[in-house]
Enzyme design. Structure first.
Site, PDB file in Angstrom:
ATOM      1  N   GLU A   1       0.809  -1.226   0.000  1.00 15.06           N
ATOM      2  CA  GLU A   1       0.000   0.000   0.000  1.00 15.06           C
ATOM      3  C   GLU A   1       0.839   1.273   0.000  1.00 15.06           C
ATOM      4  O   GLU A   1       0.708   2.118   0.903  1.00 15.06           O
ATOM      5  CB  GLU A   1      -0.937   0.008   1.207  1.00 15.06           C
ATOM      6  CG  GLU A   1      -1.887  -1.164   1.264  1.00 15.06           C
ATOM      7  CD  GLU A   1      -2.949  -1.035   2.359  1.00 15.06           C
ATOM      8  OE1 GLU A   1      -2.837  -0.130   3.208  1.00 15.06           O
ATOM      9  OE2 GLU A   1      -3.900  -1.842   2.339  1.00 15.06           O
TER      10      GLU A   1
ATOM     11  N   GLU B   1      -5.079  -8.796   0.844  1.00 15.04           N
ATOM     12  CA  GLU B   1      -5.727  -8.455   2.124  1.00 15.04           C
ATOM     13  C   GLU B   1      -7.192  -8.184   1.839  1.00 15.04           C
ATOM     14  O   GLU B   1      -7.540  -7.545   0.852  1.00 15.04           O
ATOM     15  CB  GLU B   1      -5.166  -7.165   2.761  1.00 15.04           C
ATOM     16  CG  GLU B   1      -3.838  -7.277   3.408  1.00 15.04           C
ATOM     17  CD  GLU B   1      -3.370  -5.964   4.054  1.00 15.04           C
ATOM     18  OE1 GLU B   1      -4.211  -5.164   4.519  1.00 15.04           O
ATOM     19  OE2 GLU B   1      -2.153  -5.747   4.071  1.00 15.04           O
TER      20      GLU B   1
HETATM   21  C1  BG6 Z   1      -4.296  -2.378   5.753  1.00 17.06           C
HETATM   22  C2  BG6 Z   1      -2.845  -2.392   6.120  1.00 17.06           C
HETATM   23  O1  BG6 Z   1      -4.554  -1.267   4.989  1.00 17.06           O
HETATM   24  O2  BG6 Z   1      -5.223  -2.297   6.787  1.00 17.06           O
HETATM   25  C3  BG6 Z   1      -2.569  -3.049   7.464  1.00 17.06           C
HETATM   26  O3  BG6 Z   1      -2.032  -3.004   5.126  1.00 17.06           O
HETATM   27  C4  BG6 Z   1      -3.593  -2.594   8.489  1.00 17.06           C
HETATM   28  O4  BG6 Z   1      -1.249  -2.758   7.839  1.00 17.06           O
HETATM   29  C5  BG6 Z   1      -4.990  -2.976   8.004  1.00 17.06           C
HETATM   30  O5  BG6 Z   1      -3.341  -3.115   9.750  1.00 17.06           O
HETATM   31  C6  BG6 Z   1      -6.103  -2.616   8.986  1.00 17.06           C
HETATM   32  O6  BG6 Z   1      -6.082  -1.279   9.293  1.00 17.06           O
HETATM   33  P1  BG6 Z   1      -6.888  -0.571  10.456  1.00 17.06           P
HETATM   34  O7  BG6 Z   1      -6.625   0.881  10.227  1.00 17.06           O
HETATM   35  O8  BG6 Z   1      -8.318  -0.887  10.299  1.00 17.06           O
HETATM   36  O9  BG6 Z   1      -6.381  -1.033  11.747  1.00 17.06           O
END
Ligand code: BG6
Length: 469
Positions: free
Chosen positions: A166, A367
């Site tokens: 990202e 993800e």
């Molecule tokens: C993703 C990232 O965008 O979201 C991760 O690659 C991150 O590193 C995950 O932990 C969840 O994010 P958040 O802000 O909901 O805790």
């Protein structure tokens, strides 16, 4: 109808070094370690990166749990600040080398494919203070030095490499909207950082190929959070706003990674506005020649866009979002804990976009996931978190992904964020995403209902029958 996936489909999950390992025995601080040292109040409940999920100490047990829930592939990242002894001369820290060797070997012994990323927001703090971090092309070269060390040390066993996770989030969080240290607000710097991150990726890919890792079955790519853009209406103004948002948020990295060129409309706009990056013909040639083999797509939520309420050039300092505003679609489905819209069909739209506009490149969902607060609410009498909402979420996304694959998109896997609840930057442990829960006080880890469910999906290589929502 039961939905079958291809026989080698990746069923897995993703985490990162800085979010799971803890700082144990780490010689250097990254920008988040440093930020927590100076402003702990910026982190949810003031929980910092010192322990996270203790993976540095408990990786063997953690990997055993990942195996138990049927994962055949897992992504993590090598921390630049753990592996290197000296960022500028390229010497390595022996304990860092030992640790990553042990982790990779433990994954392989468990029959889990290790997927390795090199940069997950975790720039060394020293390189920010001395050079301005990603604003500097010297740092691009120090990153390549680190990448080469990783390829040299672990390329015999790791076959799937990614240069960044990202990268647009680095731009947005650190240089535009102040949600990560150093919280700079400067559109022109943001543009240069975007360019430098693209250049760093291409230079790491160049090094990978010069070292011949592709001859050993290796592939290299980048992980991008593609937030498909949907205009609020069919009006010309909304469509134009959506087009610019798409250029800046998605295509600036996606086109460059796959086609080797920045989108010309983006270059024209930045040139006209007097904020275009500094580049050289040699660098642009490196970007052109070193495109990715494989793409990772992080998808959480769509981006709904409308025209801005005020004329773009009436706004003061240059910021990309002078051209667009976000739009809250009435009736949208929300994950209220995280504040993100749930729109699984976007995964199908992504699949078709990659098929039609990005050479149908091999890709995987690197993800996807649902962050939920206070999951103890859902504990049953056996101590298992009954996260049916997460099962529904995954099921719906896989359903649409399957349709995209049926229609010819070249997707080879699905990774949930995340195997074991982990620390999430300034949100710390507020929202939990894992198949496995972490008690941050005792470090006891327990498989959730979704983990047991996913095991069956992975073992059967298919999605059980139910109606698509
Ligand atoms: C993703 C990232 O965008 O979201 C991760 O690659 C991150 O590193 C995950 O932990 C969840 O994010 P958040 O802000 O909901 O805790």
């Amino acid at each position: 109808m039961v939905k079958k996936f291809s026989k080698d489909f990746w069923w897995g999950a993703a985490t990162s070094g800085p979010q799971s390992e803890g700082r144990f025995n780490k010689k250097h601080a990254n920008v988040f370690d440093y930020w927590y040292e100076i402003e702990p109040e910026d982190f949810y409940d003031q929980v910092g990166p010192d322990v996270t999920s203790n993976f540095y100490n408990s990786f063997k047990e953690d990997i055993a749990l990942m195996k138990e829930i049927g994962l055949n592939s897992v992504r993590t990242s090598i921390q630049w600040t753990r592996l290197m002894d000296d960022f500028e001369t390229g010497t390595v820290d022996p304990d860092g080398v030992r640790f990553y060797n042990d982790v990779i070997d433990a994954f392989l012994e468990a029959g889990i494919r290790p997927v390795i990323n090199l940069h997950h927001f975790d720039l060394p703090a020293e390189l920010y203070h001395k050079y301005g971090g990603w604003e500097s092309k010297e740092v691009v070269d120090y990153y390549v030095l680190f990448a080469k060390k990783c390829f040299e040390l672990f390329g015999d066993r790791v076959k799937d490499w990614f240069t960044h996770n990202e990268p647009i989030v680095v731009v947005q969080a650190q240089y535009l909207f102040e949600f990560h240290y150093p919280k700079v607000v400067d559109g022109k710097k943001a543009v240069q950082v975007s360019y430098n991150l693209n250049l760093a990726s291409a230079k790491a890919i160049q090094a990978f190929r010069e070292m011949g890792l592709q001859n050993n079955g290796g592939r290299i790519g980048i992980i991008l959070n593609l937030t498909p853009t949907y205009a609020a209406s069919d009006s010309q103004d909304d469509l134009q706003a959506a087009k610019i948002a798409e250029l800046f948020n998605n295509r600036m990295f996606l086109d460059t990674a796959v086609h080797g060129e920045f989108p010309s409309e983006l270059v024209d706009l930045l040139t006209e506005d007097g904020v275009i990056w500094e580049s050289t013909p040699e660098e642009l040639a490196i970007i052109k020649e070193n495109t990715i083999d494989v793409l990772g797509v992080n998808f959480y939520h769509p981006s709904r866009i409308k025209k801005p309420d005020i004329a773009p050039n009436s706004v003061g300092d240059w910021m990309p979002n002078r051209y667009y505003d976000s739009y809250e679609m009435p009736g949208r489905r929300m994950n209220l804990d995280r504040g993100w819209e749930i729109y699984p069909k976007a995964l199908y739209d992504i699949a078709i976009n990659i098929r039609d506009n990005y050479e149908n490149i091999p890709w995987f969902v690197s993800e996807n996931g649902m962050g939920v607060s206070r999951e103890e609410r859902f504990l049953n009498t056996e101590g298992v978190i009954e996260d049916d909402y997460r099962i529904d979420f995954i099921h719906e996304h896989l359903d649409w992904l399957h349709q995209g694959i049926e229609e010819g998109s070249n997707c080879f896997g699905y990774h949930l964020w995340t195997p074991i609840d982990c620390w999430s930057w300034a949100n710390a442990y507020k929202n939990r995403y894992g198949f496995i829960s972490t008690n941050i006080h005792t470090q006891i880890k327990t498989i959730k209902k979704s983990g047991h469910w996913f095991k069956t999906v992975a073992e059967n290589n298919s999605l059980p029958e139910r109606n698509k929502k």
